[in-house]
Motif scaffolding. Structure first.
Motif, PDB file in Angstrom:
ATOM      1  N   MET A   1      79.572  39.660  -6.357  1.00  0.00           N
ATOM      2  CA  MET A   1      78.764  39.602  -7.570  1.00  0.00           C
ATOM      3  C   MET A   1      77.575  40.543  -7.457  1.00  0.00           C
ATOM      4  O   MET A   1      77.119  40.868  -6.357  1.00  0.00           O
ATOM      5  N   ILE A   2      77.089  40.957  -8.613  1.00  0.00           N
ATOM      6  CA  ILE A   2      75.805  41.641  -8.716  1.00  0.00           C
ATOM      7  C   ILE A   2      74.953  40.838  -9.683  1.00  0.00           C
ATOM      8  O   ILE A   2      75.389  40.541 -10.802  1.00  0.00           O
ATOM      9  N   GLY A   3      73.770  40.465  -9.255  1.00  0.00           N
ATOM     10  CA  GLY A   3      72.889  39.647 -10.083  1.00  0.00           C
ATOM     11  C   GLY A   3      71.634  40.389 -10.470  1.00  0.00           C
ATOM     12  O   GLY A   3      71.269  41.409  -9.873  1.00  0.00           O
ATOM     13  N   GLY A   4      70.970  39.862 -11.479  1.00  0.00           N
ATOM     14  CA  GLY A   4      69.709  40.447 -11.905  1.00  0.00           C
ATOM     15  C   GLY A   4      69.245  39.853 -13.212  1.00  0.00           C
ATOM     16  O   GLY A   4      69.918  39.001 -13.810  1.00  0.00           O
ATOM     17  N   HIS A   5      68.077  40.299 -13.640  1.00  0.00           N
ATOM     18  CA  HIS A   5      67.534  39.869 -14.927  1.00  0.00           C
ATOM     19  C   HIS A   5      68.005  40.821 -16.030  1.00  0.00           C
ATOM     20  O   HIS A   5      68.034  42.039 -15.830  1.00  0.00           O
ATOM     21  N   VAL A   6      68.361  40.247 -17.159  1.00  0.00           N
ATOM     22  CA  VAL A   6      68.821  41.052 -18.290  1.00  0.00           C
ATOM     23  C   VAL A   6      67.638  41.820 -18.866  1.00  0.00           C
ATOM     24  O   VAL A   6      66.585  41.248 -19.158  1.00  0.00           O
ATOM     25  N   VAL A   7      67.816  43.139 -19.017  1.00  0.00           N
ATOM     26  CA  VAL A   7      66.755  44.003 -19.536  1.00  0.00           C
ATOM     27  C   VAL A   7      67.188  44.606 -20.864  1.00  0.00           C
ATOM     28  O   VAL A   7      68.372  44.631 -21.207  1.00  0.00           O
ATOM     29  N   ARG A   8      66.218  45.099 -21.609  1.00  0.00           N
ATOM     30  CA  ARG A   8      66.519  45.752 -22.882  1.00  0.00           C
ATOM     31  C   ARG A   8      67.048  47.160 -22.632  1.00  0.00           C
ATOM     32  O   ARG A   8      66.520  47.906 -21.823  1.00  0.00           O
TER      33      ARG A   8
END
Length: 319
Positions: A190-197
């Motif tokens: 998996m690759i995780g992170g915060h959703v950005v605009r």
């Protein structure tokens, strides 16, 4: 609860002593987990702490001097996985010129003994440490005999006859063999992170996406994928995703973009994890946006089929 420290010097972190596992721990795969499980057993028997000693950036990133080095996990992922594997103390050293220049003897005395109170040190057979990689298991045993700690070399860990190594997992990922990688990792990649605009182009083309920046991390995969997105609800959400620089729109920054099937909602700022299920194709540059959308239509249909998600029915349609 995992105690995380970053500095090579300072007060002793384990006055009662520790059993130390050393490594880059990229991916914290099944071999790493077996090593930590054994260290936990020994720590319990000795009344000591279970310590992991690792580095950020990992040494091969430092010595690559700006050349991208693919990683299975970023630093955050490594911390989370080491905690899940049972380490209760993580000394995550900043690998810089000063640490690279430290002699093997100084590393053992200042880090393993003074900082971690090592009573046993567990390593892999190919472990090297100190300036010019002069330290090896033989030297470590000699120093341990003088300074009061034991050294154990953890044997090769095999799954279905294959040695479990981070380099092998990265090779499976680069080849798009996510099942093989998951078998050695003990979990899906998996690759995780915060959703950005983003630029909102996907929405205009009929394929709104949740976008994730990779930051300094270099992914071992790129292209177009069938994926599942975790963190939205009680079950993962099927999606089609691209990971790359988006050459058709002259992109330069690697970006992970996931179009969630049959989803309408605001995900900005949410932390999500994207599970890679199957690679559909390599990234390519199209002559225009219409050609790109036609291919995205095909990609989405293929991803739906692979993930067992039927085509959405138009509003008002009846079975």
């Amino acid at each position: 609860m995992l105690q995380l420290c970053r500095d090579a010097s300072g007060a002793p972190l384990a006055p009662q002593g520790s059993v130390v596992c050393i490594g880059a721990f990229d991916g914290v795969h099944l071999g790493h987990r077996a090593l930590l499980a054994r260290a936990r057993e020994r720590a319990a028997a000795l009344g000591a702490r279970t310590a992991a000693l690792s580095f950020e950036p990992i040494p091969r990133e430092f010595f690559a001097r700006g050349t991208p080095v693919p990683r299975i996990d970023d630093a955050r992922g490594k911390i989370v996985q080491l905690a899940a594997a049972g380490a209760d103390l993580l000394l995550l050293l900043r690998f810089d010129a000063a640490l690279a220049a430290m002699s093997p003897e100084a590393f053992v005395e200042q880090v393993l003994v003074a900082r971690l109170g090592a009573r046993e040190v567990w390593i892999g057979a190919d472990f090297r440490f100190g300036h010019a990689r002069r330290g090896d298991p033989v030297l470590l045993r000699e120093l341990g005999a003088r300074l009061g700690f034991g050294v154990e070399v953890f044997p090769e860990f095999l799954v279905d006859g294959e040695r479990v190594r981070s380099s092998g997992i990265r090779a499976h990922l680069a080849a798009g063999d996510f099942d093989a990688a998951a078998r050695l990792l003990g979990r899906p990649f998996m690759i995780g992170g915060h959703v950005v605009r983003g630029q909102q182009l996907g929405r205009k083309l009929g394929y709104p996406t949740a976008n994730f920046r990779l930051g300094r991390r270099t992914s071992p995969v790129d292209g177009i994928f069938a994926v599942r997105v975790h963190g939205i609800g009680p079950v993962p959400h099927a999606a089609v995703a691209s990971l790359g620089v988006r050459p058709t729109v002259n992109g330069t920054e690697p970006l992970l973009e996931a179009h969630l099937f049959d989803f309408d909602g605001d995900l900005y700022g949410r932390r999500l994890d994207v599970e890679f299920v199957a690679k559909l194709r390599d990234e390519e540059k199209f002559s225009d946006l219409d050609a790109m959308v036609r291919q995205i239509d095909l990609d989405a249909a293929q991803a739906r089929s692979l993930l067992g998600v039927p085509e959405a029915r138009p509003a008002g349609a009846c079975a």
